[in-house]
Design an enzyme around this catalytic site. Sequence first.
Site, PDB file in Angstrom:
ATOM      1  N   THR A  98       0.675  -1.011  -0.189  1.00 10.77           N
ATOM      2  CA  THR A  98       0.291  -0.098   0.041  1.00 10.77           C
ATOM      3  C   THR A  98       0.459   1.382  -0.314  1.00 10.77           C
ATOM      4  OG1 THR A  98      -2.301  -0.713   1.153  1.00 10.77           O
ATOM      5  CG2 THR A  98      -2.107   1.657   0.949  1.00 10.77           C
ATOM      6  N   LYS A 173      -7.361   1.040  -3.202  1.00 15.23           N
ATOM      7  CA  LYS A 173      -6.765   0.514  -1.390  1.00 15.23           C
ATOM      8  C   LYS A 173      -7.158   1.549  -0.379  1.00 15.23           C
ATOM      9  CE  LYS A 173      -4.819  -1.558   1.568  1.00 15.23           C
ATOM     10  NZ  LYS A 173      -4.225  -2.164   1.622  1.00 15.23           N
ATOM     11  N   LYS A 241       0.465   4.491   8.624  1.00 13.78           N
ATOM     12  CA  LYS A 241       0.969   4.939   7.256  1.00 13.78           C
ATOM     13  C   LYS A 241       0.157   4.510   6.579  1.00 13.78           C
ATOM     14  CE  LYS A 241       2.191   2.053   4.508  1.00 13.78           C
ATOM     15  NZ  LYS A 241       1.365   1.067   3.843  1.00 13.78           N
TER      16      LYS A 241
END
Length: 295
Positions: A98, A173, A241
């Site tokens: 990701t 995502k 993150k």
Amino acid sequence: MTIRRVGFIGLGIMGGPMAANLLAAGYELTVWNRTAAKAEPLAAAGARVAGSPAEVAAASELTFTCVTASADVEAVVLGRGGVIDGAAPGSIVVDCSTIAPATARKVHAQLAERGVAALDAPVSGGDVGAKAGTLAIMVGGDAETFERALPVLRAIGKTIVHVGPPGAGQVVKLCNQVAGGLNLLAMAEAISLCRRSGVDPAKMLEVVSAGAAGSWMLQHLGPRAVAGDFAPGFMVDLMQKDLGLVLDAAHETHTPLPGSALVRQLFEMLQARGRGRDGTQAIVEALALLAGETG
């Protein structure tokens, strides 16, 4: 042409089980991980361990990467001794990390200059889905490349959707992480209210999970949260993150995402207390802190 030789770079909580499923599906698997010990179970099961990402790519018709962040993808794919130095023209690189959509587009472009196709294919489903081979995979890139890679992707995922051009997989995502983060908050608030009202939260989860408010988070992470099991399927640090990438994208597109910003602040509370390596179900502890229940 059927792909038989597959590489996998990054054998963490997600990558390790994904690689194991590829091996179980009969692919000739070559692997590499920065911490070499993580490759040992796969080596024992029949995988070949390479000495570098370039060596993995040189041995593979399709190479997966599954690492932590944008900088890590650039290092293992585009850096010295990276995938780009070993991948043959006509081969495919599939990144399941990701990362920022802009980084995905950069990787696509630089690999294309060498005649190597690329897909950004981040996954969702946590360690449970990685082990079961039932991940949801959102794929960005050329449609023809997607069709070539699809049989291999079916070894690790169940719902596999081509969502658009390079970078589109990463955009989807990030949308997944928005929905996932807010579902985590909903789960934590339901558990908090139930506990503070003197009702067994395990019983609450049993019935609510089966109704209209049910979700993957309630079903899989709710029981862990109630039991005080904060072992990571997906760590707070990694969710932070991802939520940072979400808010960067929101800033770039002038998209207000107040709920995502709130979830990020709640996880910040946990990180400030040294709990970044806990599973994301630990968000219940952030609400307990707000309620003055724990120190």
